[in-house]
Design a protein around this motif. Structure first.
Motif, PDB file in Angstrom:
ATOM      1  N   MET A   1       0.839  -1.190   0.000  1.00 57.07           N
ATOM      2  CA  MET A   1       0.000   0.000   0.000  1.00 57.07           C
ATOM      3  C   MET A   1       0.878   1.246   0.000  1.00 57.07           C
ATOM      4  SD  MET A   1      -1.379   0.202   3.948  1.00 57.07           S
ATOM      5  CE  MET A   1      -1.709   1.952   3.937  1.00 57.07           C
ATOM      6  N   LEU A   2       0.265   2.382  -0.346  1.00 58.35           N
ATOM      7  CA  LEU A   2       0.959   3.656  -0.352  1.00 58.35           C
ATOM      8  C   LEU A   2       0.835   4.268   1.048  1.00 58.35           C
ATOM      9  CD1 LEU A   2       2.423   5.943  -1.829  1.00 58.35           C
ATOM     10  CD2 LEU A   2       0.193   6.797  -2.589  1.00 58.35           C
ATOM     11  N   TYR A   3       1.978   4.339   1.753  1.00 57.61           N
ATOM     12  CA  TYR A   3       1.959   4.878   3.111  1.00 57.61           C
ATOM     13  C   TYR A   3       1.812   6.395   3.107  1.00 57.61           C
ATOM     14  CZ  TYR A   3       3.600   0.425   5.081  1.00 57.61           C
ATOM     15  OH  TYR A   3       3.715  -0.883   5.471  1.00 57.61           O
ATOM     16  N   SER A   4       2.630   7.060   2.262  1.00 58.66           N
ATOM     17  CA  SER A   4       2.614   8.520   2.320  1.00 58.66           C
ATOM     18  C   SER A   4       3.049   9.148   1.003  1.00 58.66           C
ATOM     19  CB  SER A   4       3.519   9.027   3.453  1.00 58.66           C
ATOM     20  OG  SER A   4       4.886   8.702   3.183  1.00 58.66           O
ATOM     21  N   LEU A   5       2.644  10.405   0.837  1.00 56.26           N
ATOM     22  CA  LEU A   5       3.034  11.224  -0.300  1.00 56.26           C
ATOM     23  C   LEU A   5       3.580  12.540   0.242  1.00 56.26           C
ATOM     24  CD1 LEU A   5       2.989  12.328  -3.267  1.00 56.26           C
ATOM     25  CD2 LEU A   5       0.583  12.918  -2.875  1.00 56.26           C
ATOM     26  N   HIS A   6       4.824  12.864  -0.143  1.00 58.46           N
ATOM     27  CA  HIS A   6       5.444  14.120   0.273  1.00 58.46           C
ATOM     28  C   HIS A   6       5.681  14.968  -0.979  1.00 58.46           C
ATOM     29  CE1 HIS A   6       7.835  16.797   2.852  1.00 58.46           C
ATOM     30  NE2 HIS A   6       8.639  16.933   1.809  1.00 58.46           N
ATOM     31  N   VAL A   7       5.165  16.194  -0.982  1.00 63.01           N
ATOM     32  CA  VAL A   7       5.284  17.089  -2.138  1.00 63.01           C
ATOM     33  C   VAL A   7       5.885  18.412  -1.679  1.00 63.01           C
ATOM     34  CG1 VAL A   7       4.065  18.181  -4.055  1.00 63.01           C
ATOM     35  CG2 VAL A   7       3.200  16.043  -3.112  1.00 63.01           C
ATOM     36  N   LYS A   8       6.854  18.909  -2.459  1.00 67.16           N
ATOM     37  CA  LYS A   8       7.490  20.183  -2.123  1.00 67.16           C
ATOM     38  C   LYS A   8       7.679  21.019  -3.392  1.00 67.16           C
ATOM     39  CE  LYS A   8      11.511  22.119   0.313  1.00 67.16           C
ATOM     40  NZ  LYS A   8      12.753  21.798   1.048  1.00 67.16           N
ATOM     41  N   ASN A   9       7.269  22.275  -3.332  1.00 64.70           N
ATOM     42  CA  ASN A   9       7.487  23.255  -4.412  1.00 64.70           C
ATOM     43  C   ASN A   9       6.879  22.816  -5.742  1.00 64.70           C
ATOM     44  OD1 ASN A   9       8.998  24.727  -2.566  1.00 64.70           O
ATOM     45  ND2 ASN A   9      10.937  23.814  -3.226  1.00 64.70           N
ATOM     46  N   LEU A  10       5.721  22.183  -5.705  1.00 64.93           N
ATOM     47  CA  LEU A  10       5.065  21.730  -6.930  1.00 64.93           C
ATOM     48  C   LEU A  10       3.774  22.520  -7.130  1.00 64.93           C
ATOM     49  CD1 LEU A  10       5.361  19.526  -9.202  1.00 64.93           C
ATOM     50  CD2 LEU A  10       3.661  18.235  -7.923  1.00 64.93           C
ATOM     51  N   ALA A  11       3.702  23.274  -8.246  1.00 61.99           N
ATOM     52  CA  ALA A  11       2.520  24.096  -8.561  1.00 61.99           C
ATOM     53  C   ALA A  11       2.190  24.999  -7.365  1.00 61.99           C
ATOM     54  CB  ALA A  11       1.360  23.202  -8.958  1.00 61.99           C
ATOM     55  N   LEU A  12       0.977  24.874  -6.805  1.00 64.11           N
ATOM     56  CA  LEU A  12       0.586  25.729  -5.676  1.00 64.11           C
ATOM     57  C   LEU A  12       0.950  25.130  -4.322  1.00 64.11           C
ATOM     58  CD1 LEU A  12      -2.964  26.914  -6.847  1.00 64.11           C
ATOM     59  CD2 LEU A  12      -0.785  28.138  -7.011  1.00 64.11           C
ATOM     60  N   GLU A  17       2.581  16.853   3.257  1.00 68.68           N
ATOM     61  CA  GLU A  17       2.739  15.394   3.377  1.00 68.68           C
ATOM     62  C   GLU A  17       1.390  14.793   3.726  1.00 68.68           C
ATOM     63  OE1 GLU A  17       5.543  11.924   5.276  1.00 68.68           O
ATOM     64  OE2 GLU A  17       6.235  13.984   5.119  1.00 68.68           O
ATOM     65  N   ILE A  18       1.011  13.757   3.000  1.00 67.20           N
ATOM     66  CA  ILE A  18      -0.243  13.060   3.248  1.00 67.20           C
ATOM     67  C   ILE A  18       0.083  11.630   3.664  1.00 67.20           C
ATOM     68  CG2 ILE A  18      -2.504  12.423   2.338  1.00 67.20           C
ATOM     69  CD1 ILE A  18      -2.090  14.384   0.082  1.00 67.20           C
ATOM     70  N   GLY A  58       9.643  30.895  -8.260  1.00 62.78           N
ATOM     71  CA  GLY A  58      10.652  31.378  -7.320  1.00 62.78           C
ATOM     72  C   GLY A  58      11.502  30.293  -6.701  1.00 62.78           C
ATOM     73  N   GLU A  59      11.151  29.021  -6.940  1.00 62.67           N
ATOM     74  CA  GLU A  59      11.919  27.904  -6.380  1.00 62.67           C
ATOM     75  C   GLU A  59      12.806  27.278  -7.452  1.00 62.67           C
ATOM     76  OE1 GLU A  59      11.898  27.507  -3.295  1.00 62.67           O
ATOM     77  OE2 GLU A  59      10.063  28.566  -2.700  1.00 62.67           O
ATOM     78  N   GLU A  60      13.876  26.612  -7.005  1.00 67.34           N
ATOM     79  CA  GLU A  60      14.842  26.026  -7.933  1.00 67.34           C
ATOM     80  C   GLU A  60      14.450  24.608  -8.360  1.00 67.34           C
ATOM     81  OE1 GLU A  60      18.689  26.187  -6.180  1.00 67.34           O
ATOM     82  OE2 GLU A  60      18.830  28.390  -6.273  1.00 67.34           O
ATOM     83  N   TYR A  61      13.649  23.937  -7.545  1.00 64.43           N
ATOM     84  CA  TYR A  61      13.303  22.552  -7.860  1.00 64.43           C
ATOM     85  C   TYR A  61      11.958  22.197  -7.225  1.00 64.43           C
ATOM     86  CZ  TYR A  61      14.540  21.427  -3.035  1.00 64.43           C
ATOM     87  OH  TYR A  61      14.573  21.388  -1.657  1.00 64.43           O
ATOM     88  N   ALA A  62      11.392  21.094  -7.715  1.00 66.61           N
ATOM     89  CA  ALA A  62      10.197  20.491  -7.090  1.00 66.61           C
ATOM     90  C   ALA A  62      10.563  19.069  -6.694  1.00 66.61           C
ATOM     91  CB  ALA A  62       9.023  20.498  -8.054  1.00 66.61           C
ATOM     92  N   LEU A  63       9.980  18.590  -5.620  1.00 69.34           N
ATOM     93  CA  LEU A  63      10.311  17.251  -5.113  1.00 69.34           C
ATOM     94  C   LEU A  63       9.037  16.481  -4.786  1.00 69.34           C
ATOM     95  CD1 LEU A  63      12.685  15.390  -4.079  1.00 69.34           C
ATOM     96  CD2 LEU A  63      12.192  16.320  -1.804  1.00 69.34           C
ATOM     97  N   VAL A  64       8.988  15.227  -5.220  1.00 72.13           N
ATOM     98  CA  VAL A  64       7.866  14.344  -4.879  1.00 72.13           C
ATOM     99  C   VAL A  64       8.449  13.037  -4.346  1.00 72.13           C
ATOM    100  CG1 VAL A  64       5.786  13.186  -5.679  1.00 72.13           C
ATOM    101  CG2 VAL A  64       6.494  15.318  -6.761  1.00 72.13           C
ATOM    102  N   GLU A  65       7.909  12.578  -3.233  1.00 67.22           N
ATOM    103  CA  GLU A  65       8.403  11.330  -2.628  1.00 67.22           C
ATOM    104  C   GLU A  65       7.224  10.449  -2.236  1.00 67.22           C
ATOM    105  OE1 GLU A  65      11.978  10.968   0.208  1.00 67.22           O
ATOM    106  OE2 GLU A  65      10.243  10.831   1.551  1.00 67.22           O
ATOM    107  N   LEU A  66       7.275   9.186  -2.632  1.00 68.94           N
ATOM    108  CA  LEU A  66       6.257   8.205  -2.259  1.00 68.94           C
ATOM    109  C   LEU A  66       6.897   7.146  -1.371  1.00 68.94           C
ATOM    110  CD1 LEU A  66       4.561   7.520  -5.726  1.00 68.94           C
ATOM    111  CD2 LEU A  66       3.884   9.199  -4.011  1.00 68.94           C
ATOM    112  N   VAL A  67       6.191   6.756  -0.322  1.00 69.50           N
ATOM    113  CA  VAL A  67       6.658   5.670   0.543  1.00 69.50           C
ATOM    114  C   VAL A  67       5.627   4.548   0.472  1.00 69.50           C
ATOM    115  CG1 VAL A  67       7.338   4.955   2.854  1.00 69.50           C
ATOM    116  CG2 VAL A  67       7.856   7.279   2.067  1.00 69.50           C
ATOM    117  N   PHE A  68       6.054   3.404  -0.061  1.00 69.43           N
ATOM    118  CA  PHE A  68       5.178   2.235  -0.180  1.00 69.43           C
ATOM    119  C   PHE A  68       5.539   1.194   0.876  1.00 69.43           C
ATOM    120  CE2 PHE A  68       4.721   3.907  -4.476  1.00 69.43           C
ATOM    121  CZ  PHE A  68       3.389   3.644  -4.760  1.00 69.43           C
ATOM    122  N   GLY A  69       4.560   0.422   1.244  1.00 68.09           N
ATOM    123  CA  GLY A  69       4.795  -0.765   2.063  1.00 68.09           C
ATOM    124  C   GLY A  69       4.442  -1.982   1.229  1.00 68.09           C
TER     125      GLY A  69
END
Length: 565
Positions: A1-12, A17-18, A58-69
């Motif tokens: 299953m998908l434990y969590s979603l972490h999003v930084k500097n993406l669109a709005l 973190e969810i 205004g940001e240099e990068y966007a980051l997305v991270e998924l943590v699965f179990g």
């Protein structure tokens, strides 16, 4: 299953973190709040197309991270076969960093390609986008769905048929090349005879070009080699009254020998120095032998140069290496034999094509039988699932038609979904009957049936409720609740009937922070969830009556879930 979603500097989204739960995860919010950005970020992390315009201004990068179990043994096995680093407790971390002009993807800290991410996503998660149900209007999607359903039975047949089909196509191509007139045949035959003769006259030997080039290089640089070798010999060997390296080392050995009896520690130094003297002596002999053999032979130089010119000419004309030239001659010799007796060659090819086609047809028949059997079972399951989704008098069949003249590497079948949604109506192709809302429900039915067969634990639905309302919406809600008993479901919805069935409810809101628009995401407790249901019911003014209505809807959903456990 998908434990969590972490999003930084993406669109709005500045940073969010969810943490998802098992069961049915519902995401709601006003239109334009950024709900689709959440699903889009999951797609990005799984190898979707990255666009630098998604990076927050205004940001240099966007980051997305998924943590699965990873809990499924088959999933774990397939990931290990792909050499994917899964932690001992089954945790798998996928990360993607998007920058101007490039992106970097990592799994467990190790860099991977976008292609690898997509392969992994097909094991872990299934995403149904807003317009994916439109694919059902295309027949090519129908055969893909049926083949996925019958995958276990079909896999071996497909591999074998692909090989047979490929060989048959090669033979057919070769046969088409024999369809030439007599003048063209004679012209090609003469050219082949010339080319083969040119190669045969050269009597090439594999590897000889490398030996010749080495020898040629030595002869071209003979003067430079000679000067360096003679100078080296003069420095090492004694002669001409000048003290050489051998002379100096020999004198050093004698000096040290005269005092070694006074100190035992000098014995090791003397031994090392004696070894150097012996090495210099051996080297002197070797370089003297080299000098004695060093001579320039004009005739040998010209012969070597001519031979290399001949070989390089053939390599330029027929291939980049001697091996390639010899292979070219072998292929053209076969072609020459065929042209010499074209009729017999054509007969031979036609016989081979007939034999290969018979074998291919036999495999096509086996594949078709599997499809027809699978179509019957899948049709029955889909009809039952559609009835659950408020298609009360539905008839659904999967039409599998065979045509022996249309063999491909996947068989000779044409597959089409046929449906009748009203009593007395004949079955008709799906694209002639189904509306957008009906297509959404049919896709959900498919996902439900297929989910029972595959090992994907997480399903994401982006507005599966398009075009439905009322009782039908409640039926879709029940189906999602049923599906969430064995799978993790993440669903974006506008409908209160579906939101009421949530095990975990997330609210997506757009607001201002430090003078800038941001999208925020947070989970709702039971009380806040009721208020969000009231908002979804369409009331600008949330009165006690609306709250009561929302509470009743929530209670009905909970009772439904309890009754199906």
């Amino acid at each position: 299953m998908l434990y969590s979603l972490h999003v930084k500097n993406l669109a709005l989204i500045k940073e969010q973190e969810i943490e998802f739960s098992k069961g049915l995860n519902i995401l709601t919010g006003e239109t334009g709040a950024g709900k689709s950005v959440v699903i889009g970020s999951v797609n990005l992390a799984l190898g979707g197309k990255a666009d630098a315009s998604l990076i927050r201004t205004g940001e240099e990068y966007a980051l997305v991270e998924l943590v699965f179990g990873v809990e499924n043994k088959l999933q774990m096995q397939r990931l290990k076969e792909m050499d994917i680093p899964v932690e001992e407790d089954g945790t798998l971390i996928l990360q993607r960093k998007i920058m101007q002009g490039r992106s970097v993807s990592k799994i467990g800290g190790e860099s991977v390609s976008a292609r690898q991410l997509k392969d992994i996503s097909s094991i872990l998660i299934n995403i149904h986008g807003q317009n994916d149900h439109q694919e059902l209007l295309h027949k090519k999607k129908h055969i893909e769905i049926l083949d996925d359903y019958c995958e276990a039975e079909l896999a071996g047949f497909f591999a074998e048929l692909a090989a047979k089909y490929s060989h048959m196509r090669e033979l057919e191509k070769e046969l088409s090349e024999t369809d030439i007139d007599e003048t063209a045949r004679i012209r090609e035959q003469e050219l082949l005879e010339y080319e083969i003769g040119e190669i045969e006259d050269a009597a090439l030997v594999a590897g000889e070009d490398e030996e010749l080039e080495s020898s040629y290089r030595k002869m071209v640089n003979a003067q430079k080699i000679s000067g360096a070798v003679y100078q080296t010999a003069a420095m090492v060997n004694s002669g001409d009254g000048e003290e050489s390296a051998s002379d100096m080392v020999g004198r050093a050995v004698r000096e040290l020998s005269s005092v070694v009896s006074y100190d035992e520690e000098l014995e090791d130094l003397l031994s090392q120095l004696s070894d150097i003297e012996n090495l210099l002596t051996d080297f002197g002999h070797s370089i003297s032998d080299y000098i004695s053999d060093l001579e320039f032979d004009d005739e040998k130089f010209r012969t070597t140069e001519d031979r290399l010119n001949t070989i390089n000419h053939l390599k330029d004309k027929y291939g980049g290496s001697i091996e390639a030239v010899l292979k070219y001659m072998e292929e053209k010799s076969k072609r020459l034999d065929a042209l010499s007796d074209l009729g017999a060659h054509r007969d031979k090819l036609m016989k081979e094509i007939g034999e290969e086609k018979s074998k291919a047809l036999l495999l096509c028949k086996k594949i078709s039988d599997v499809r027809k059997k699978g179509a019957k079972g899948l049709s029955e399951k889909l009809r039952a699932a559609l009835i659950d989704l408020n298609f009360l008098d539905v008839r659904f069949e999967i039409d599998v038609r065979s045509d022996e003249e249309k063999i491909t590497s996947r068989g000779y079948d044409d597959v089409e979904f046929m449906i009748s949604t009203n009593p007395g109506e004949a079955l008709r192709p799906l694209d002639q009957i189904a509306s957008g809302g009906e297509l959404s429900r049919i896709m959900l039915a498919l996902k439900t049936v297929v989910a029972d067969k595959d090992d994907i634990s997480t399903l994401i639905f982006d507005e599966i409720d398009a075009g439905i309302s009322g009782k039908t919406a409640w039926k879709v809600s029940q189906k999602l609740g049923e599906l969430s008993r064995e799978h993790q479901i993440i669903c974006i919805t506008h409908l209160p009937q579906i939101a009421a069935m949530a095990d975990t409810h997330f609210m997506i809101e757009k607001g201002l922070k430090d003078g800038r628009t941001v999208t925020g995401i947070h989970s709702l407790d039971e009380e806040a969830g009721i208020k969000e249901l009231a908002r979804l019911l369409g009331s600008d003014n949330i009165t006690e009556a609306v709250i009561t209505n929302a509470q009743e809807m929530r209670k009905m959903a909970l009772d439904t879930k309890k009754s199906h456990r």
